[in-house]
Design a protein around this motif. Sequence first.
Motif, PDB file in Angstrom:
ATOM      1  N   GLY A 107       0.809  -1.216   0.000  1.00  0.00           N
ATOM      2  CA  GLY A 107       0.000   0.000   0.000  1.00  0.00           C
ATOM      3  C   GLY A 107       0.841   1.264   0.000  1.00  0.00           C
ATOM      4  O   GLY A 107       2.039   1.253  -0.316  1.00  0.00           O
ATOM      5  N   ASP A 108       0.226   2.369   0.393  1.00  0.00           N
ATOM      6  CA  ASP A 108       0.857   3.692   0.341  1.00  0.00           C
ATOM      7  C   ASP A 108       1.903   3.825   1.445  1.00  0.00           C
ATOM      8  O   ASP A 108       1.623   3.578   2.620  1.00  0.00           O
ATOM      9  N   VAL A 109       3.116   4.200   1.072  1.00  0.00           N
ATOM     10  CA  VAL A 109       4.194   4.372   2.056  1.00  0.00           C
ATOM     11  C   VAL A 109       4.754   5.790   2.034  1.00  0.00           C
ATOM     12  O   VAL A 109       5.828   6.042   2.582  1.00  0.00           O
ATOM     13  N   ASP A 110       4.035   6.725   1.452  1.00  0.00           N
ATOM     14  CA  ASP A 110       4.544   8.090   1.320  1.00  0.00           C
ATOM     15  C   ASP A 110       4.815   8.752   2.669  1.00  0.00           C
ATOM     16  O   ASP A 110       5.667   9.639   2.779  1.00  0.00           O
ATOM     17  N   ALA A 111       4.107   8.332   3.710  1.00  0.00           N
ATOM     18  CA  ALA A 111       4.243   8.993   5.010  1.00  0.00           C
ATOM     19  C   ALA A 111       5.474   8.543   5.787  1.00  0.00           C
ATOM     20  O   ALA A 111       5.727   9.052   6.886  1.00  0.00           O
ATOM     21  N   PHE A 112       6.282   7.627   5.220  1.00  0.00           N
ATOM     22  CA  PHE A 112       7.386   7.045   5.984  1.00  0.00           C
ATOM     23  C   PHE A 112       8.727   7.380   5.356  1.00  0.00           C
ATOM     24  O   PHE A 112       8.840   7.569   4.137  1.00  0.00           O
ATOM     25  N   ASP A 113       9.739   7.444   6.207  1.00  0.00           N
ATOM     26  CA  ASP A 113      11.095   7.695   5.736  1.00  0.00           C
ATOM     27  C   ASP A 113      11.814   6.412   5.353  1.00  0.00           C
ATOM     28  O   ASP A 113      12.665   6.417   4.454  1.00  0.00           O
ATOM     29  N   ARG A 114      11.517   5.318   6.066  1.00  0.00           N
ATOM     30  CA  ARG A 114      12.139   4.019   5.763  1.00  0.00           C
ATOM     31  C   ARG A 114      11.163   2.904   6.050  1.00  0.00           C
ATOM     32  O   ARG A 114      10.287   3.032   6.908  1.00  0.00           O
ATOM     33  N   ILE A 115      11.351   1.780   5.345  1.00  0.00           N
ATOM     34  CA  ILE A 115      10.534   0.584   5.579  1.00  0.00           C
ATOM     35  C   ILE A 115      11.467  -0.516   6.060  1.00  0.00           C
ATOM     36  O   ILE A 115      12.477  -0.816   5.411  1.00  0.00           O
ATOM     37  N   ILE A 116      11.135  -1.106   7.217  1.00  0.00           N
ATOM     38  CA  ILE A 116      11.952  -2.155   7.822  1.00  0.00           C
ATOM     39  C   ILE A 116      11.257  -3.489   7.618  1.00  0.00           C
ATOM     40  O   ILE A 116      10.143  -3.725   8.119  1.00  0.00           O
ATOM     41  N   LEU A 117      11.899  -4.380   6.865  1.00  0.00           N
ATOM     42  CA  LEU A 117      11.350  -5.711   6.599  1.00  0.00           C
ATOM     43  C   LEU A 117      11.893  -6.718   7.609  1.00  0.00           C
ATOM     44  O   LEU A 117      12.960  -6.516   8.188  1.00  0.00           O
ATOM     45  N   PRO A 118      11.188  -7.834   7.818  1.00  0.00           N
ATOM     46  CA  PRO A 118      11.710  -8.886   8.700  1.00  0.00           C
ATOM     47  C   PRO A 118      13.030  -9.439   8.162  1.00  0.00           C
ATOM     48  O   PRO A 118      13.249  -9.476   6.945  1.00  0.00           O
ATOM     49  N   GLY A 119      13.883  -9.884   9.065  1.00  0.00           N
ATOM     50  CA  GLY A 119      15.183 -10.406   8.649  1.00  0.00           C
ATOM     51  C   GLY A 119      15.097 -11.609   7.746  1.00  0.00           C
ATOM     52  O   GLY A 119      15.975 -11.848   6.918  1.00  0.00           O
ATOM     53  N   ARG A 120      14.011 -12.391   7.880  1.00  0.00           N
ATOM     54  CA  ARG A 120      13.861 -13.591   7.052  1.00  0.00           C
ATOM     55  C   ARG A 120      13.144 -13.320   5.729  1.00  0.00           C
ATOM     56  O   ARG A 120      13.002 -14.228   4.912  1.00  0.00           O
ATOM     57  N   CYS A 121      12.677 -12.110   5.542  1.00  0.00           N
ATOM     58  CA  CYS A 121      12.004 -11.762   4.291  1.00  0.00           C
ATOM     59  C   CYS A 121      13.035 -11.651   3.181  1.00  0.00           C
ATOM     60  O   CYS A 121      14.033 -10.950   3.307  1.00  0.00           O
ATOM     61  N   ARG A 122      12.766 -12.347   2.088  1.00  0.00           N
ATOM     62  CA  ARG A 122      13.725 -12.376   0.997  1.00  0.00           C
ATOM     63  C   ARG A 122      13.284 -11.406  -0.097  1.00  0.00           C
ATOM     64  O   ARG A 122      12.189 -10.869  -0.075  1.00  0.00           O
TER      65      ARG A 122
END
Length: 471
Positions: A54-69
């Motif tokens: 979805g929309d991520v314009d409001a964020f400076d960074r996106i942190i994914l889980p360590g196991r997400c490839r």
Amino acid sequence: MAERLLFVTGKLAEKSLARVLDSLEAPGFSYEIRVPGVAVAALLTADMLKRRLGDVDAFDRIILPGRCRGDLDDLAAHFGKPFARGRRSSRTCRPISGVARAARHQPYRRAPVRRDRRCTPVEVAEVVERAARFRADGADVIDVGCLPDTPFPHLEACVETLRAEGFAVSIDSLDPRELERGIAAGADYCFSLTDQTLHLAAHGECMPVLIAENPRDLDALCRTIDRYAAYGRPFYADPVVDVIHHGFTRSLVRYATLRERYPDIEIMMGIGNLSELTHADTLGMNTLLLGIVSELGITGVLTTEVSAHCRSVVREVDHARRVMYAAREDNMPPRHIDESLLALHERRPFVYSSSEVADLARAVKDDNFRIQVNADGIHVYNRHGLRHGTDAYELYPQLGVDDDAPHAFYLGLELARAEIAWQLGKRYDQDEPLGWGVVRPRPRDDKRHFAAERSTLKARRAQRRKRRESD
């Protein structure tokens, strides 16, 4: 201005991650948590995130889980925001590029998560080696699993080589392209087809496992079954076992309901969600699940040995299915059939009472030590008397064998076994290894020579010295 972070995780880890983040003191950032429609974060792929984040314009960074490839640069280009991977477990939350600090209170201490060997490409020879071990432990089909967003260039070679070695093979992937490749290479089964991918196994010999797009939607699974049944080809249907506290009980009800609706179809149950994601001994839970499998007439079981505590699961499942089959055929509970499904305890661990042990001890007229275990503890005796205790460290000094190293080693080993047997309620027989049922079959080597009088290394050397002197 504080940095704004978006944390992405799976449904299973959402509450845990929220607790960790909420416990941070003055973190220096604001945040939101999103779950893009998957239970386990490791199953997230870049394509899924592009469709679901979805929309991520409001964020400076996106942190994914360590196991997400997946390719972080590709995601950054698509969303126009930087992406980073966090820790593999939310419970081991550590500083993220100097922004977050560790939580003050951790309910459990966790060892560092080791990287699963399956996260790197496994060579064909190793695949065949593992398959041979699984077959020896009772597996009928070898499942070749694919990882999200991870190239598998030798997929065809794995399937073709396994089949050439006489294995039945299944291909397991979330990517329809990998399923196509596996089916074309000759896979006997494929996991898992939804209403959108039924065409992959509409023809040919590959037998599919059918699931619903939303595994909790039993009606959707039934529609998929009806549609595929029109092809006139065999299939398995899998309502999917959910993790404990995330729908486990309801998922078992789905299996029972599916069997009521379709008395004659083949049903598959994947039990790895329970064994892998529950830190408890697997033998009991696998035995119970195989009881459910037997009652419902489920004809296919998929299991895994990824976590270290699941290292004997294939052997356990193979043995449990045989016990349950025998019990069902005899129309009786699964008891008095085979005791190999008892690992930690035994049905009748203690044979002699303490008074009976004392009677045996009084009849001994030689120096050899006898060791017996009952509910009262460990009993060690020879012609010099009976010693009793519950701690091997307390009993050993009473035996007077410090000057005979091999014999001391033997008695130390036996006392340790005896103490474990007393603690757990297991059968102890001197000179025999403890039995751990199907989890750890008894070794066949015989070490009883250490127990015999005048057979220790020191005694044998003395005998050889005497023979040389007499010669």
